[in-house]
Design a protein around this motif. Structure first.
Motif, PDB file in Angstrom:
ATOM      1  N   ASP A 146      -2.541  41.739  57.018  1.00  0.00           N
ATOM      2  CA  ASP A 146      -2.658  43.114  56.549  1.00  0.00           C
ATOM      3  C   ASP A 146      -4.039  43.383  55.973  1.00  0.00           C
ATOM      4  O   ASP A 146      -4.594  44.457  56.150  1.00  0.00           O
ATOM      5  CB  ASP A 146      -1.603  43.411  55.471  1.00  0.00           C
ATOM      6  N   GLN A 147      -4.586  42.385  55.265  1.00  0.00           N
ATOM      7  CA  GLN A 147      -5.850  42.614  54.568  1.00  0.00           C
ATOM      8  C   GLN A 147      -6.461  41.274  54.179  1.00  0.00           C
ATOM      9  O   GLN A 147      -5.757  40.340  53.832  1.00  0.00           O
ATOM     10  CB  GLN A 147      -5.558  43.439  53.312  1.00  0.00           C
ATOM     11  N   LEU A 148      -7.794  41.188  54.247  1.00  0.00           N
ATOM     12  CA  LEU A 148      -8.490  40.052  53.673  1.00  0.00           C
ATOM     13  C   LEU A 148      -8.692  40.349  52.198  1.00  0.00           C
ATOM     14  O   LEU A 148      -9.078  41.451  51.829  1.00  0.00           O
ATOM     15  CB  LEU A 148      -9.841  39.834  54.352  1.00  0.00           C
ATOM     16  N   THR A 149      -8.415  39.395  51.340  1.00  0.00           N
ATOM     17  CA  THR A 149      -8.571  39.580  49.903  1.00  0.00           C
ATOM     18  C   THR A 149      -9.789  38.787  49.437  1.00  0.00           C
ATOM     19  O   THR A 149     -10.481  38.176  50.243  1.00  0.00           O
ATOM     20  CB  THR A 149      -7.317  39.098  49.152  1.00  0.00           C
ATOM     21  N   ASP A 150     -10.025  38.783  48.137  1.00  0.00           N
ATOM     22  CA  ASP A 150     -11.184  38.066  47.604  1.00  0.00           C
ATOM     23  C   ASP A 150     -11.146  36.580  47.926  1.00  0.00           C
ATOM     24  O   ASP A 150     -12.177  35.966  48.160  1.00  0.00           O
ATOM     25  CB  ASP A 150     -11.267  38.239  46.084  1.00  0.00           C
ATOM     26  N   HIS A 151      -9.969  35.976  47.948  1.00  0.00           N
ATOM     27  CA  HIS A 151      -9.877  34.533  48.148  1.00  0.00           C
ATOM     28  C   HIS A 151      -8.825  34.137  49.183  1.00  0.00           C
ATOM     29  O   HIS A 151      -8.349  33.007  49.183  1.00  0.00           O
ATOM     30  CB  HIS A 151      -9.563  33.839  46.824  1.00  0.00           C
ATOM     31  N   GLY A 152      -8.437  35.038  50.035  1.00  0.00           N
ATOM     32  CA  GLY A 152      -7.420  34.716  51.025  1.00  0.00           C
ATOM     33  C   GLY A 152      -7.099  35.912  51.885  1.00  0.00           C
ATOM     34  O   GLY A 152      -7.972  36.684  52.255  1.00  0.00           O
ATOM     35  N   LEU A 153      -5.815  36.092  52.136  1.00  0.00           N
ATOM     36  CA  LEU A 153      -5.382  37.215  52.955  1.00  0.00           C
ATOM     37  C   LEU A 153      -3.969  37.612  52.584  1.00  0.00           C
ATOM     38  O   LEU A 153      -3.226  36.834  52.003  1.00  0.00           O
ATOM     39  CB  LEU A 153      -5.490  36.866  54.448  1.00  0.00           C
TER      40      LEU A 153
END
Length: 174
Positions: free
Chosen positions: A22-29
């Motif tokens: 759904d989305q790439l986050t600061d340290h993962g997805l």
């Protein structure tokens, strides 16, 4: 839906959609099942350690990771509560017709995300410290690290240095 229609539908999906991201986050997805946080771990000073010293570090990391499973299960329980609350807000958002209430529901969903990420941040730093205490270099993966890990996993691409933030197109500025 027949096979041809499914194939046509897949052709219009982005790479991230096809992978279930759904989305790439600061340290993962983030996926439909929740957020995955990735750590990059490498051994510290293995070349100066004896074979027994290396085995000791590997054993310590193995024991630490075995112990993490219970922590992960506890974290999943709290995530599920957040997730069910978010699903409730999402269902309400879909049914709500008044723009002011829709905005409040969006804000509530954002607040739940903020609470969850604040709660998780301390836990994630604690895991990082525990791995470091076992004699390994460790850091949370950043966005480019995640893209590199996904490229290696899905495409066996180990040569790309910098990855784009968008899917399937080049920017006009770049």
């Amino acid at each position: 839906m027949n096979r041809k229609q499914k194939k046509e539908l897949r052709r219009h999906l982005s790479t991230r959609q096809l992978m279930g991201i759904d989305q790439l986050t600061d340290h993962g997805l983030k996926t439909a099942r929740g957020e995955l946080v990735f750590y990059l771990v490498s051994p510290d000073n293995l070349s100066v350690l004896s074979a027994e010293g290396v085995r000791g570090r590997v054993r310590a990391l193995t024991e630490l990771l075995r112990g993490m499973e219970a922590v992960e299960l506890l974290a999943l329980d709290s995530r599920e509560s957040f997730q069910s609350n978010k699903h409730h807000y999402q269902a309400r958002l879909e049914d709500e017709e008044l723009p002011a209430l829709r905005e409040l529901l969006r804000q509530d969903m954002g607040h739940l995300d903020e609470i969850q990420s604040t709660t998780d941040a301390g836990h994630l730093k604690q895991i990082e410290k525990r791995v470091r205490d076992c004699g390994f270099h460790v850091r949370m993966a950043e966005e480019q690290d995640m893209m590199r890990l996904l490229a290696v996993y899905y495409q066996q691409d180990v040569t790309t240095e910098q990855f784009d933030r968008f899917d399937g197109e080049r920017s006009a500025n770049g």
